[in-house]
Design a protein around this motif. Structure first.
Motif, PDB file in Angstrom:
ATOM      1  N   ASN A  35      -6.034   0.258  13.468  1.00 26.58           N
ATOM      2  CA  ASN A  35      -7.127   0.205  12.500  1.00 26.58           C
ATOM      3  C   ASN A  35      -8.272  -0.683  12.995  1.00 26.58           C
ATOM      4  O   ASN A  35      -9.380  -0.638  12.460  1.00 26.58           O
ATOM      5  CB  ASN A  35      -6.637  -0.291  11.149  1.00 26.58           C
ATOM      6  CG  ASN A  35      -6.287  -1.773  11.163  1.00 26.58           C
ATOM      7  OD1 ASN A  35      -5.356  -2.175  11.858  1.00 26.58           O
ATOM      8  ND2 ASN A  35      -7.020  -2.571  10.408  1.00 26.58           N
ATOM      9  N   TRP A  39      -9.540   8.650  16.668  1.00 23.86           N
ATOM     10  CA  TRP A  39      -9.216   8.744  15.239  1.00 23.86           C
ATOM     11  C   TRP A  39     -10.468   8.705  14.357  1.00 23.86           C
ATOM     12  O   TRP A  39     -10.406   8.933  13.176  1.00 23.86           O
ATOM     13  CB  TRP A  39      -8.301   7.580  14.835  1.00 23.86           C
ATOM     14  CG  TRP A  39      -7.012   7.615  15.537  1.00 23.86           C
ATOM     15  CD1 TRP A  39      -5.967   8.444  15.291  1.00 23.86           C
ATOM     16  CD2 TRP A  39      -6.620   6.803  16.635  1.00 23.86           C
ATOM     17  NE1 TRP A  39      -4.937   8.191  16.159  1.00 23.86           N
ATOM     18  CE2 TRP A  39      -5.307   7.172  16.998  1.00 23.86           C
ATOM     19  CE3 TRP A  39      -7.227   5.785  17.359  1.00 23.86           C
ATOM     20  CZ2 TRP A  39      -4.612   6.581  18.034  1.00 23.86           C
ATOM     21  CZ3 TRP A  39      -6.531   5.185  18.388  1.00 23.86           C
ATOM     22  CH2 TRP A  39      -5.245   5.592  18.715  1.00 23.86           C
ATOM     23  N   THR A  40     -11.595   8.315  14.948  1.00 22.11           N
ATOM     24  CA  THR A  40     -12.826   8.210  14.167  1.00 22.11           C
ATOM     25  C   THR A  40     -13.886   9.081  14.807  1.00 22.11           C
ATOM     26  O   THR A  40     -13.640   9.787  15.782  1.00 22.11           O
ATOM     27  CB  THR A  40     -13.312   6.750  14.135  1.00 22.11           C
ATOM     28  OG1 THR A  40     -13.693   6.364  15.455  1.00 22.11           O
ATOM     29  CG2 THR A  40     -12.231   5.819  13.629  1.00 22.11           C
ATOM     30  N   TYR A 100       0.805  -1.219   0.000  1.00 25.27           N
ATOM     31  CA  TYR A 100       0.000   0.000   0.000  1.00 25.27           C
ATOM     32  C   TYR A 100       0.839   1.270   0.000  1.00 25.27           C
ATOM     33  O   TYR A 100       0.632   2.173  -0.797  1.00 25.27           O
ATOM     34  CB  TYR A 100      -0.927  -0.028   1.223  1.00 25.27           C
ATOM     35  CG  TYR A 100      -1.650   1.264   1.496  1.00 25.27           C
ATOM     36  CD1 TYR A 100      -2.648   1.720   0.655  1.00 25.27           C
ATOM     37  CD2 TYR A 100      -1.331   2.030   2.625  1.00 25.27           C
ATOM     38  CE1 TYR A 100      -3.323   2.909   0.908  1.00 25.27           C
ATOM     39  CE2 TYR A 100      -2.000   3.209   2.900  1.00 25.27           C
ATOM     40  CZ  TYR A 100      -2.996   3.648   2.036  1.00 25.27           C
ATOM     41  OH  TYR A 100      -3.652   4.819   2.301  1.00 25.27           O
ATOM     42  N   ASP A 101       1.828   1.343   0.904  1.00 25.55           N
ATOM     43  CA  ASP A 101       2.564   2.590   1.060  1.00 25.55           C
ATOM     44  C   ASP A 101       3.968   2.572   0.470  1.00 25.55           C
ATOM     45  O   ASP A 101       4.645   3.594   0.483  1.00 25.55           O
ATOM     46  CB  ASP A 101       2.621   3.027   2.531  1.00 25.55           C
ATOM     47  CG  ASP A 101       2.833   1.860   3.479  1.00 25.55           C
ATOM     48  OD1 ASP A 101       2.905   0.710   3.018  1.00 25.55           O
ATOM     49  OD2 ASP A 101       2.912   2.100   4.698  1.00 25.55           O
ATOM     50  N   LYS A 152      -0.168   3.868  14.060  1.00 29.43           N
ATOM     51  CA  LYS A 152      -0.530   3.440  12.711  1.00 29.43           C
ATOM     52  C   LYS A 152       0.008   2.044  12.418  1.00 29.43           C
ATOM     53  O   LYS A 152      -0.688   1.181  11.917  1.00 29.43           O
ATOM     54  CB  LYS A 152       0.008   4.459  11.701  1.00 29.43           C
ATOM     55  CG  LYS A 152      -0.544   4.312  10.299  1.00 29.43           C
ATOM     56  CD  LYS A 152      -0.080   5.491   9.440  1.00 29.43           C
ATOM     57  CE  LYS A 152      -0.709   5.438   8.048  1.00 29.43           C
ATOM     58  NZ  LYS A 152      -0.297   6.603   7.230  1.00 29.43           N
ATOM     59  N   TRP A 153       1.306   1.850  12.721  1.00 33.03           N
ATOM     60  CA  TRP A 153       1.904   0.527  12.536  1.00 33.03           C
ATOM     61  C   TRP A 153       3.132   0.283  13.402  1.00 33.03           C
ATOM     62  O   TRP A 153       3.587  -0.831  13.554  1.00 33.03           O
ATOM     63  CB  TRP A 153       2.292   0.302  11.069  1.00 33.03           C
ATOM     64  CG  TRP A 153       2.933   1.482  10.386  1.00 33.03           C
ATOM     65  CD1 TRP A 153       2.341   2.302   9.484  1.00 33.03           C
ATOM     66  CD2 TRP A 153       4.278   1.982  10.528  1.00 33.03           C
ATOM     67  NE1 TRP A 153       3.215   3.281   9.063  1.00 33.03           N
ATOM     68  CE2 TRP A 153       4.415   3.096   9.675  1.00 33.03           C
ATOM     69  CE3 TRP A 153       5.382   1.585  11.282  1.00 33.03           C
ATOM     70  CZ2 TRP A 153       5.588   3.829   9.565  1.00 33.03           C
ATOM     71  CZ3 TRP A 153       6.563   2.304  11.189  1.00 33.03           C
ATOM     72  CH2 TRP A 153       6.654   3.414  10.337  1.00 33.03           C
ATOM     73  N   PHE A 187      -2.518   6.680  -2.963  1.00 35.86           N
ATOM     74  CA  PHE A 187      -1.994   7.070  -1.648  1.00 35.86           C
ATOM     75  C   PHE A 187      -0.796   7.995  -1.787  1.00 35.86           C
ATOM     76  O   PHE A 187      -0.706   9.037  -1.120  1.00 35.86           O
ATOM     77  CB  PHE A 187      -1.616   5.821  -0.857  1.00 35.86           C
ATOM     78  CG  PHE A 187      -0.788   6.099   0.368  1.00 35.86           C
ATOM     79  CD1 PHE A 187      -1.353   6.697   1.481  1.00 35.86           C
ATOM     80  CD2 PHE A 187       0.568   5.775   0.407  1.00 35.86           C
ATOM     81  CE1 PHE A 187      -0.580   6.959   2.615  1.00 35.86           C
ATOM     82  CE2 PHE A 187       1.335   6.039   1.527  1.00 35.86           C
ATOM     83  CZ  PHE A 187       0.751   6.633   2.640  1.00 35.86           C
ATOM     84  N   ALA A 224      -2.364   1.647   7.551  1.00 34.00           N
ATOM     85  CA  ALA A 224      -1.528   1.343   6.380  1.00 34.00           C
ATOM     86  C   ALA A 224      -1.763  -0.101   5.938  1.00 34.00           C
ATOM     87  O   ALA A 224      -2.900  -0.508   5.726  1.00 34.00           O
ATOM     88  CB  ALA A 224      -0.062   1.625   6.702  1.00 34.00           C
ATOM     89  N   GLY A 229      -9.074   3.534  12.869  1.00 35.03           N
ATOM     90  CA  GLY A 229      -8.019   4.466  12.486  1.00 35.03           C
ATOM     91  C   GLY A 229      -7.227   3.931  11.305  1.00 35.03           C
ATOM     92  O   GLY A 229      -7.390   2.799  10.858  1.00 35.03           O
ATOM     93  N   SER A 230      -6.322   4.768  10.776  1.00 31.23           N
ATOM     94  CA  SER A 230      -5.484   4.355   9.658  1.00 31.23           C
ATOM     95  C   SER A 230      -4.426   3.380  10.152  1.00 31.23           C
ATOM     96  O   SER A 230      -3.758   3.617  11.161  1.00 31.23           O
ATOM     97  CB  SER A 230      -4.814   5.581   9.031  1.00 31.23           C
ATOM     98  OG  SER A 230      -3.896   5.191   8.048  1.00 31.23           O
ATOM     99  N   GLU A 249      -4.481  -2.637   7.318  1.00 31.55           N
ATOM    100  CA  GLU A 249      -5.846  -2.669   6.813  1.00 31.55           C
ATOM    101  C   GLU A 249      -6.034  -3.787   5.792  1.00 31.55           C
ATOM    102  O   GLU A 249      -7.149  -4.231   5.540  1.00 31.55           O
ATOM    103  CB  GLU A 249      -6.198  -1.309   6.204  1.00 31.55           C
ATOM    104  CG  GLU A 249      -6.174  -0.170   7.224  1.00 31.55           C
ATOM    105  CD  GLU A 249      -6.390   1.185   6.574  1.00 31.55           C
ATOM    106  OE1 GLU A 249      -7.114   1.250   5.559  1.00 31.55           O
ATOM    107  OE2 GLU A 249      -5.830   2.164   7.088  1.00 31.55           O
TER     108      GLU A 249
END
Length: 860
Positions: A781, A818-819, A408-409, A758-759, A580, A788, A785-786, A791
């Motif tokens: 997540n 985050w939400t 993804y990133d 995030k990670w 992204f 990366a 939340g995000s 997900e």
């Protein structure tokens, strides 16, 4: 009228001299076009009588030396007696082909070169009937001289030169390799070329080469490089070192027995031993190079070398104690021995250098480059398997646990390298980072070649020096992040682009296609070089011709083919990775961040490097009459300036990432390295600024060694609070395992560990618990939340009655929202936020925050 003189040194060559002279006079030369000067060093086999017979009937002269035999002295005696400006040196044992004399002297007579070397080690050159050990010794002799001498066969005894060059040879010159003396005495001021010869071993007589000659050659090579290392100083240094070892070990044992700790014990013992060593080395081991009284600048240099050796040996000590589990009282001895070479060479070249016949500035920088680059590589080797992974590396290791065509990133190259390294070397830091080390070496190789093509060998060596000491280069050769393969691919792409666009090599387009494709698999930002290439082709009329040829288009097609795994993955996932990265570049929120952009560059290049970069880009004016210089400078400007301009524009409306511009400066490093020595073409103000490079180099390499020692073994008196959030995950993971075991025992259910970032947290915990207790670890997540790639790996979590353990680096990480929904509303009976103090070897190093809930209700 004679054109050149042939100097032939002899010592007991009666079986060869007649045939040699016969072959020389049989050549197609006019009888009066040359003279032969035979310099005899006291032969006892009738050599002199045979030469006298020739002297009666031809242009042969005999000079009889009465001093101790010495090849260099013999040749210089013959040169002094010669009538001509062009001198040829050759052996009398028939190993050098007289038939090559015309090819040897022609470049000098035509005024195209000043020195011509008959070389065994270039295309067309060879050796015949030589024992393997002689071939090996000759190769090694040439190889060890290559860093400071730009000739393939520096040990050749068959060469021609202008007589005037001999006057620059040092009066201290001796031994059997006068070519080395000649080249070093005139380096930077002469034009040198090599012609191939076939070297045939003697069939009559015995070789004069002995172990003493080999030692003298190495000793002279060290002296010419600026060092004072000799057998005498080495022996005295070893004696002093043995005393230092005893003091060092005694103090270390005494402090360990009083539970002073590993780091403090080895620091104190080292400095006590170093003080004793300096006293004896200055007064005895290197007494010829010491003024006789304490010189603070010299003592400061000794402390600098000692501190670097100390910080390096800390890594060796940590490896022996923590990895091999050697008792500290035994581990200290190999740790001392392994760093003794650093102390000795640092003392011989830096603390007590050769001041009687100091080498040129070029040679001093070459020697410094060799020493510092080797130390930097050694520093990486010692520490990169000891330092714990940072969360970024652990996250990319997670990539390798979920192998795919892309992610993804980031593109997949970093995952593929980690997978390969851990498959071979196992689940450890060494296995994860071996790819970074290899990529660092590839970067060094291509950047060296690029700098040599743009400038010269000396500049290439200084370029490597800058690469390993500037923050932008050292980190990418140590940490396994996408920038490691990106740097290797960036340097390779620059090399092939210069070969294609400036040197017009057709085959370079193939290399460029491969390098560009692999670079895009490392990081999409390599595409900036494509923009730069287009700009260069538009600006440069010579390069513009490639637009009508198929090579660039085939290279682009090859790059696209290599990049296809990322394209396929994006196609299968709705182009999400491309989207992204586009969103990161074209952020919705406007934020002017040019000041941050400039600050990041200053950190990556250091302040002196930043100023040098500005000067190199805007103030160096190449000669318009010299096409290559102009196009070279244009290449550097475009391939640095175009990517920098793009990043600058982006920084006007979005905050750049710290490391975004790091690889961009690879194109400019050769020019910055060239400026270090060629100050005559700089402004007076910048000449003074350039002098700060020495301090910058020392500060940087010391800083890296200090930080690595700090994270692995600690620094006495400096607490670990600087790394509270992002380090010591091995110890943190052990504590989380303990918390999970407590929850498991209380509830009889397997808890879910949720890293509240995030990670970072999830990845670090998973790496340091992998293979032991298989914990169920998720990212934030889980709460919407995000996350990366999390997900994709863990896309959703249904409501569950399994306990939830949230883990964060700070308290606020467990309180964040985050939400649209509060995280606490998703938890069943969330407990209070608590923390535990993480210790390392009994020393508190950080806190970890956590909260235990009875279950998860799901995302509303």
């Amino acid at each position: 009228m004679t054109q050149f003189s042939i100097v032939v040194p002899t010592l007991n060559e009666s079986e060869n001299i007649d045939l040699l002279l016969t072959r020389i006079f049989a050549l197609d030369f006019a009888s009066d076009s040359f003279e032969i000067i035979v310099v005899d060093d006291g032969s006892a086999d009738g050599t002199q009588d045979k030469v006298r017979n020739w002297a009666n009937q031809s242009s042969v002269r005999l000079i009889e030396r009465r001093e101790a035999p010495d090849l260099t002295a013999s040749i210089l005696t013959g040169v002094a007696a010669a009538k001509n400006d062009v001198i040829v040196v050759m052996d009398a044992d028939l190993s050098h082909p007289p038939e090559q004399l015309r090819a040897l002297v022609a470049p000098i007579l035509e005024n195209s070169h000043d020195v011509v070397v008959g070389s065994r080690y270039i295309a067309g050159g060879s050796t015949e009937n030589w024992p393997l050990y002689r071939q090996f010794l000759s190769r090694v002799g040439g190889w060890i001289a290559r860093p400071i001498c730009d000739v393939n066969d520096v040990t050749s005894g068959f060469f021609a030169f202008r007589r005037s060059l001999a006057k620059n040879i040092s009066s201290h010159a001796h031994g059997y390799k006068i070519l080395l003396e000649l080249l070093m005495a005139n380096q930077g001021r002469i034009r040198v070329t090599e012609i191939p010869i076939c070297f045939r071993d003697r069939t009559h007589g015995t070789s004069k080469l002995s172990l003493f000659h080999q030692q003298a050659y190495i000793q002279r090579l060290i002296t010419l490089a600026g060092g004072t290392a000799t057998l005498n100083t080495a022996g005295r240094f070893a004696a002093v070192g043995l005393l230092g070892v005893l003091i060092d070990a005694f103090v270390f044992h005494w402090m360990i027995s009083r539970e002073a700790g590993l780091a403090l014990s080895h620091f104190v013992s080292f400095f006590i031993a170093a003080t004793v060593n300096y006293t004896f080395n200055s007064k005895w081991a290197f007494r010829e190079h010491h003024e006789g009284y304490l010189r603070w600048h010299q003592f400061g240099r000794f402390l600098t070398v000692g501190a670097l050796a100390l910080l390096l040996r800390g890594g060796v000590l940590a490896f022996l104690v923590y990895v091999w589990h050697v008792p500290p009282l035994l581990a200290i001895f190999p740790a001392i021995v392994t760093t003794a070479a650093v102390n000795y060479l640092g003392s011989a070249f830096y603390v007590f250098p050769n001041k009687k016949t100091p080498p040129s500035l070029e040679i001093r920088w070459r020697t410094a480059a060799i020493g510092i680059v080797l130390f930097a590589v050694l520093l990486r080797l010692v520490y990169f398997g000891l330092a714990q992974l940072i969360p970024d590396e652990a996250y990319y290791w997670q990539y390798a646990q979920h192998m795919d065509l892309s992610f993804y990133d980031h593109p997949p190259a970093v995952a593929w390298l980690i997978w390969l390294g851990t498959s071979v070397l196992g689940h450890n830091e060494f296995g994860v980072r071996i790819g970074a080390l290899l990529c660092g070496l590839i970067t060094m190789g291509y950047l060296y070649a690029l700098a040599q093509n743009l400038y010269d060998k000396s500049t290439a060596m200084r370029t490597l020096l800058l690469l390993v000491i500037l923050p932008l280069g050292f980190a990418t050769g140590l940490l396994m992040i996408p920038d490691a393969p990106l740097f290797a691919a960036w340097a390779a792409t620059l090399y092939y682009m210069e070969r294609a666009l400036v040197a017009h090599q057709n085959t370079a387009w193939l290399g460029m296609g491969v390098a560009f494709g692999l670079g895009l698999l490392s990081k999409y930002s390599l595409g900036l070089l494509g923009i730069a290439a287009l700009v260069f082709v538009i600006i440069d009329p010579v390069a513009r011709r490639w637009m009508k040829r198929p090579h660039p288009y085939l290279a682009a097609l090859l790059a696209l083919l290599l990049f296809s795994p990322a394209i396929i993955w994006n196609y299968q996932n709705d182009w999400i990775s491309f989207a992204f990265q586009s969103n990161r570049v074209l952020a919705d929120d406007y934020k002017f961040a040019v000041h941050l952009f400039i600050l990041h560059i200053i950190v990556l290049l250091t302040p002196i490097g930043f100023l040098a970069a500005i000067y190199a880009l805007f103030f160096i004016k190449p000669s318009e009459s010299r096409c290559f210089e102009h196009r070279r400078h244009l290449f550097v400007q475009v391939f640095t300036g175009a990517p920098v301009l793009v990043c600058f524009i982006l920084s006007t409306f979005d905050a750049p990432r710290f490391h975004w511009t790091a690889p961009i400066w690879l194109a400019l490093l050769p020019t910055i390295a060239w400026m270090i020595v060629h100050t005559d073409q700089l402004s007076p103000l910048f000449k003074r600024i350039q002098s700060a490079w020495r301090l910058t180099i020392i500060a940087c390499i010391f800083g890296y060694a200090f930080v690595l020692h700090y994270v692995v073994l600690g620094i006495p008196g400096i607490p670990y609070h600087l790394l509270t959030e992002h380090y010591f995950w091995r110890e943190t993971a052990a504590e989380i395992e303990q918390i999970a075991a407590e929850v498991r025992n209380q509830t009889d259910k397997e808890p879910i560990i949720v890293g509240m970032s995030k990670w970072s947290v999830a990845s670090a915990l998973y790496f340091y618990t992998h293979g032991d207790t298989k914990l169920d670890i998720r990212s934030r997540n889980m709460f919407g939340g995000s996350g990366a790639m999390y997900e994709f790996w863990f896309p959703s979590q249904n409501p569950t009655d399994r306990p939830i353990i949230q883990v964060g680096m700070k308290r606020r990480h467990l309180e964040s929202v985050w939400t649209d929904n509060d995280v606490e509303e998703m938890l069943d009976q969330p407990g209070a936020i608590e923390y535990r103090v993480i210790e390392r070897h009994g020393v508190p190093v950080r806190r970890v925050y956590y909260r235990v809930s009875q279950g998860f209700k799901g995302i509303n």
